[in-house]
Scaffold this motif. Sequence first.
Motif, PDB file in Angstrom:
ATOM      1  N   UNK A 160       0.853  -1.182   0.000  1.00 18.35           N
ATOM      2  CA  UNK A 160       0.000   0.000   0.000  1.00 18.35           C
ATOM      3  C   UNK A 160       0.895   1.240   0.000  1.00 18.35           C
ATOM      4  N   UNK A 161       0.314   2.384  -0.292  1.00 16.80           N
ATOM      5  CA  UNK A 161       1.016   3.643  -0.129  1.00 16.80           C
ATOM      6  C   UNK A 161       1.841   4.065  -1.328  1.00 16.80           C
ATOM      7  N   UNK A 162       3.040   4.577  -1.020  1.00 17.10           N
ATOM      8  CA  UNK A 162       3.937   5.146  -2.018  1.00 17.10           C
ATOM      9  C   UNK A 162       5.219   4.326  -2.061  1.00 17.10           C
ATOM     10  N   UNK A 163       5.669   4.000  -3.260  1.00 20.76           N
ATOM     11  CA  UNK A 163       6.940   3.306  -3.432  1.00 20.76           C
ATOM     12  C   UNK A 163       7.834   4.175  -4.295  1.00 20.76           C
ATOM     13  N   UNK A 164       9.029   4.462  -3.795  1.00 21.82           N
ATOM     14  CA  UNK A 164       9.999   5.318  -4.475  1.00 21.82           C
ATOM     15  C   UNK A 164      11.148   4.468  -5.002  1.00 21.82           C
ATOM     16  N   UNK A 165      11.437   4.615  -6.302  1.00 26.42           N
ATOM     17  CA  UNK A 165      12.454   3.786  -6.951  1.00 26.42           C
ATOM     18  C   UNK A 165      13.234   4.590  -7.988  1.00 26.42           C
ATOM     19  N   UNK A 166      14.398   4.064  -8.338  1.00 27.10           N
ATOM     20  CA  UNK A 166      15.107   4.529  -9.527  1.00 27.10           C
ATOM     21  C   UNK A 166      14.671   3.632 -10.685  1.00 27.10           C
ATOM     22  N   UNK A 167      14.876   4.067 -11.915  1.00 26.89           N
ATOM     23  CA  UNK A 167      14.545   3.188 -13.039  1.00 26.89           C
ATOM     24  C   UNK A 167      15.303   1.860 -12.980  1.00 26.89           C
ATOM     25  N   UNK A 168      16.528   1.906 -12.519  1.00 27.17           N
ATOM     26  CA  UNK A 168      17.337   0.690 -12.445  1.00 27.17           C
ATOM     27  C   UNK A 168      16.756  -0.311 -11.453  1.00 27.17           C
ATOM     28  N   UNK A 169      16.217   0.170 -10.350  1.00 27.76           N
ATOM     29  CA  UNK A 169      15.593  -0.729  -9.368  1.00 27.76           C
ATOM     30  C   UNK A 169      14.313  -1.340  -9.926  1.00 27.76           C
ATOM     31  N   UNK A 170      13.559  -0.538 -10.655  1.00 29.89           N
ATOM     32  CA  UNK A 170      12.355  -1.072 -11.288  1.00 29.89           C
ATOM     33  C   UNK A 170      12.728  -2.113 -12.333  1.00 29.89           C
ATOM     34  N   UNK A 171      13.770  -1.836 -13.116  1.00 28.11           N
ATOM     35  CA  UNK A 171      14.207  -2.805 -14.118  1.00 28.11           C
ATOM     36  C   UNK A 171      14.656  -4.111 -13.468  1.00 28.11           C
ATOM     37  N   UNK A 172      15.408  -4.010 -12.376  1.00 27.52           N
ATOM     38  CA  UNK A 172      15.851  -5.217 -11.674  1.00 27.52           C
ATOM     39  C   UNK A 172      14.649  -6.031 -11.192  1.00 27.52           C
ATOM     40  N   UNK A 173      13.646  -5.354 -10.667  1.00 28.93           N
ATOM     41  CA  UNK A 173      12.448  -6.061 -10.206  1.00 28.93           C
ATOM     42  C   UNK A 173      11.754  -6.752 -11.376  1.00 28.93           C
ATOM     43  N   UNK A 174      11.628  -6.061 -12.488  1.00 24.33           N
ATOM     44  CA  UNK A 174      10.946  -6.637 -13.643  1.00 24.33           C
ATOM     45  C   UNK A 174      11.707  -7.826 -14.216  1.00 24.33           C
ATOM     46  N   UNK A 175      13.025  -7.802 -14.111  1.00 20.42           N
ATOM     47  CA  UNK A 175      13.829  -8.899 -14.642  1.00 20.42           C
ATOM     48  C   UNK A 175      13.893 -10.092 -13.692  1.00 20.42           C
ATOM     49  N   UNK A 176      14.116  -9.813 -12.412  1.00 25.21           N
ATOM     50  CA  UNK A 176      14.357 -10.877 -11.440  1.00 25.21           C
ATOM     51  C   UNK A 176      13.061 -11.439 -10.867  1.00 25.21           C
ATOM     52  N   UNK A 177      12.120 -10.571 -10.555  1.00 22.78           N
ATOM     53  CA  UNK A 177      10.889 -10.990  -9.883  1.00 22.78           C
ATOM     54  C   UNK A 177       9.677 -10.265 -10.463  1.00 22.78           C
ATOM     55  N   UNK A 178       9.315 -10.528 -11.710  1.00 20.04           N
ATOM     56  CA  UNK A 178       8.192  -9.783 -12.299  1.00 20.04           C
ATOM     57  C   UNK A 178       6.879  -9.988 -11.545  1.00 20.04           C
TER      58      UNK A 178
END
Length: 162
Positions: free
Chosen positions: A101-119
């Motif tokens: 819930x709430x707000x999640x703050x990320x860099x593009x690189x962290x979002x990319x890592x999430x999408x690659x490792x744990x979509x």
Amino acid sequence: MKLKVTQEIAADAIMNTDAHVLITSRTASGKTEAAFLPALSLLSKKPSKSIGILYISPLKDLINDQNKRLSSLLKYGNIPVFSWNGDVSGSQKQKVLEINQGILQMTPESLEAMLMVNPQNAVRLFSDTQFIIIDEIHSFLGSDRGGELFNLMVRLERLCGR
């Protein structure tokens, strides 16, 4: 006076349209708050079933600064604020996944890592996200990083079916 006008126009656009909104103004003029405040207001009226606001920043330092400011602002608002990057511990990331819930703050690189490792984590976290705030968007324009960010938004959209 200009700041107030910028924030009023931004709030009206965010609260009264489903279109994308780009806020431009001078440095340190309150653009981020102009985006966050109406988004938070709408989120408090209609809570998201997942992370409500995804905040993307080019710099971890900017994320840390915004995290302190938002956490203080939302201390009593029952809207949690989280960061997710290489400096955040696994236990804190697990807490984000549990609360979701709430707000999640990320860099593009962290979002990319999430999408690659744990979509599947991205689907879970962003399935009902109502707002994506990209801070300092000018730093992404016309660059490889900007192309990466655009591709991440497309991948996230396809993955979450929205």
